[in-house]
Design a protein around this motif. Structure first.
Motif, mmCIF file in Angstrom:
data_model
loop_
_atom_site.group_PDB
_atom_site.id
_atom_site.type_symbol
_atom_site.label_atom_id
_atom_site.label_comp_id
_atom_site.label_asym_id
_atom_site.label_seq_id
_atom_site.Cartn_x
_atom_site.Cartn_y
_atom_site.Cartn_z
ATOM 1 N N LEU A 1 1.910 -6.934 21.048
ATOM 2 C CA LEU A 1 1.322 -7.332 19.776
ATOM 3 C C LEU A 1 1.710 -6.287 18.740
ATOM 4 O O LEU A 1 1.672 -5.084 19.020
ATOM 5 N N TRP A 2 2.077 -6.731 17.547
ATOM 6 C CA TRP A 2 2.317 -5.763 16.495
ATOM 7 C C TRP A 2 2.130 -6.378 15.112
ATOM 8 O O TRP A 2 2.227 -7.589 14.919
ATOM 9 N N VAL A 3 1.787 -5.499 14.185
ATOM 10 C CA VAL A 3 1.664 -5.827 12.765
ATOM 11 C C VAL A 3 2.504 -4.811 12.015
ATOM 12 O O VAL A 3 2.456 -3.615 12.314
ATOM 13 N N GLN A 4 3.316 -5.281 11.064
ATOM 14 C CA GLN A 4 4.168 -4.368 10.317
ATOM 15 C C GLN A 4 3.895 -4.475 8.824
ATOM 16 O O GLN A 4 3.312 -5.456 8.340
ATOM 17 N N ASP A 5 4.293 -3.444 8.124
ATOM 18 C CA ASP A 5 4.031 -3.328 6.699
ATOM 19 C C ASP A 5 4.834 -4.370 5.923
ATOM 20 O O ASP A 5 6.063 -4.324 5.885
ATOM 21 N N ALA A 6 4.148 -5.341 5.329
ATOM 22 C CA ALA A 6 4.844 -6.400 4.586
ATOM 23 C C ALA A 6 5.463 -5.874 3.303
ATOM 24 O O ALA A 6 6.301 -6.542 2.693
ATOM 25 N N ARG A 7 5.050 -4.675 2.889
ATOM 26 C CA ARG A 7 5.591 -4.114 1.651
ATOM 27 C C ARG A 7 6.891 -3.350 1.880
ATOM 28 O O ARG A 7 7.456 -2.773 0.956
ATOM 29 N N GLY A 8 7.348 -3.357 3.138
ATOM 30 C CA GLY A 8 8.616 -2.710 3.420
ATOM 31 C C GLY A 8 8.534 -1.213 3.603
ATOM 32 O O GLY A 8 9.552 -0.518 3.564
ATOM 33 N N GLY A 9 7.335 -0.680 3.849
ATOM 34 C CA GLY A 9 7.197 0.754 4.031
ATOM 35 C C GLY A 9 7.629 1.244 5.399
ATOM 36 O O GLY A 9 7.714 2.447 5.630
ATOM 37 N N GLY A 10 7.887 0.327 6.318
ATOM 38 C CA GLY A 10 8.325 0.722 7.652
ATOM 39 C C GLY A 10 7.192 1.047 8.610
ATOM 40 O O GLY A 10 7.434 1.400 9.764
ATOM 41 N N ASN A 11 5.958 0.933 8.174
ATOM 42 C CA ASN A 11 4.820 1.223 9.044
ATOM 43 C C ASN A 11 4.591 0.057 10.007
ATOM 44 O O ASN A 11 4.589 -1.107 9.603
ATOM 45 N N VAL A 12 4.383 0.381 11.269
ATOM 46 C CA VAL A 12 4.181 -0.636 12.298
ATOM 47 C C VAL A 12 3.086 -0.160 13.257
ATOM 48 O O VAL A 12 3.076 1.001 13.668
ATOM 49 N N ALA A 13 2.161 -1.052 13.587
ATOM 50 C CA ALA A 13 1.190 -0.808 14.653
ATOM 51 C C ALA A 13 1.562 -1.728 15.803
ATOM 52 O O ALA A 13 1.724 -2.941 15.610
ATOM 53 N N ARG A 14 1.714 -1.165 17.009
ATOM 54 C CA ARG A 14 2.213 -1.972 18.120
ATOM 55 C C ARG A 14 1.611 -1.499 19.425
ATOM 56 O O ARG A 14 1.345 -0.311 19.617
#
Length: 276
Positions: free
Chosen positions: A203-216
């Motif tokens: 499962l992961w959620v990534q930064d929709a603003r393009g910041g490169g941040n990802v929680a996985r």
């Protein structure tokens, strides 16, 4: 024998149970000189009735009945049409995919097989359903509140549920709370059955603003009959989504990426790289 006309009969259980181990008789069986029947493997642990028996001989006539005696699955009311050989019935019941699970919605007492319960979730509670394929990435909206998102495998109709809940001290405060997201296989007895299909998920959620941040997070998928509900923050493994990733789309649920793999093939897969 299944091609022959069938008849339902009633017999005392003792006729189909070993006099030594008291479990269902499994062929080959043997009969002692006193006429008592035991499983062949139980000759060394004689039943009290066989005490003093001088010898055991194969009981081929009993084997015929033991192989032919069949028992309908107790989950027939939930859709199972299996009718197993009696001495294998317990093994089937422990692994039966039709064993009932429960609706976790407070106040709803519905119970049914996982497939039928998925239809109940969609029709009665309007929870979304997404058809998924193993080893493929799917994008769904992160569930909110007490709602679940259902994932149904196109390959084997296995049902999975995704849930999210508030996480941490921020819940209920002015600041946005983090969220927990979890996934489980809707199955009444999967974790207790040796050889039952196992799954791993990412499962992961990534930064929709393009910041490169990802929680996985990646973990082995637990099984649940949902009888105790399914709150993401109460699960052993879940995805912690920080507030920064929850604020990507004000008023909208962020996208949750989901990939489910069969455990046998999951180890061989290369690490998952979130798509751009």
């Amino acid at each position: 024998m299944e091609d022959e006309p069938q008849v339902k009969l009633r017999f005392g259980l003792s006729l189909f149970h070993c006099r030594a181990c008291l479990r269902p008789l499994r062929p080959p069986t043997a009969k002692c000189s006193a006429g008592h029947v035991v499983c062949d493997a139980c000759r060394g642990s004689h039943a009290p009735e066989c005490a003093g028996a001088a010898a055991f001989v194969p009981s081929l006539d009993v084997d015929v009945y033991v192989r032919g005696a069949r028992l309908a699955c107790p989950n027939a009311e939930f859709g199972c049409e299996s009718c197993c050989v009696y001495y294998q019935a317990r093994d089937h019941e422990r692994a039966c995919q039709w064993a009932p699970c429960y609706c976790p919605e407070p106040g709803c007492n519905a119970s049914d097989s996982p497939a039928r319960l998925a239809a109940h979730f969609a029709a009665t509670h309007a929870w979304p359903v997404t058809d998924v394929s193993y080893a493929k990435v799917h994008r769904i909206a992160l569930p909110r509140g007490s709602a679940l998102h259902l994932l149904v495998s196109r390959e084997d109709s296995q049902v999975f549920v995704v849930s999210s809940s508030a996480l941490g001290a921020g819940a209920g405060a002015a600041a946005a709370a983090a969220a927990a997201a979890a996934l489980a296989c809707v199955r009444a007895n999967g974790d207790a059955v040796a050889g039952a299909p196992r799954f791993r998920c990412t499962l992961w959620v990534q930064d929709a603003r393009g910041g490169g941040n990802v929680a996985r997070v990646t973990f082995e998928v637990p099984s649940s009959d949902l009888s105790r509900g399914f709150v993401a923050a109460e699960q052993g493994m879940f995805l912690a989504v920080p507030p920064e990733l929850l604020r990507d789309a004000p008023g909208e649920a962020p996208d949750l990426m989901v990939r489910i793999d069969k455990a046998a093939s999951a180890a061989a897969n290369s690490p998952i790289t979130p798509p751009a």
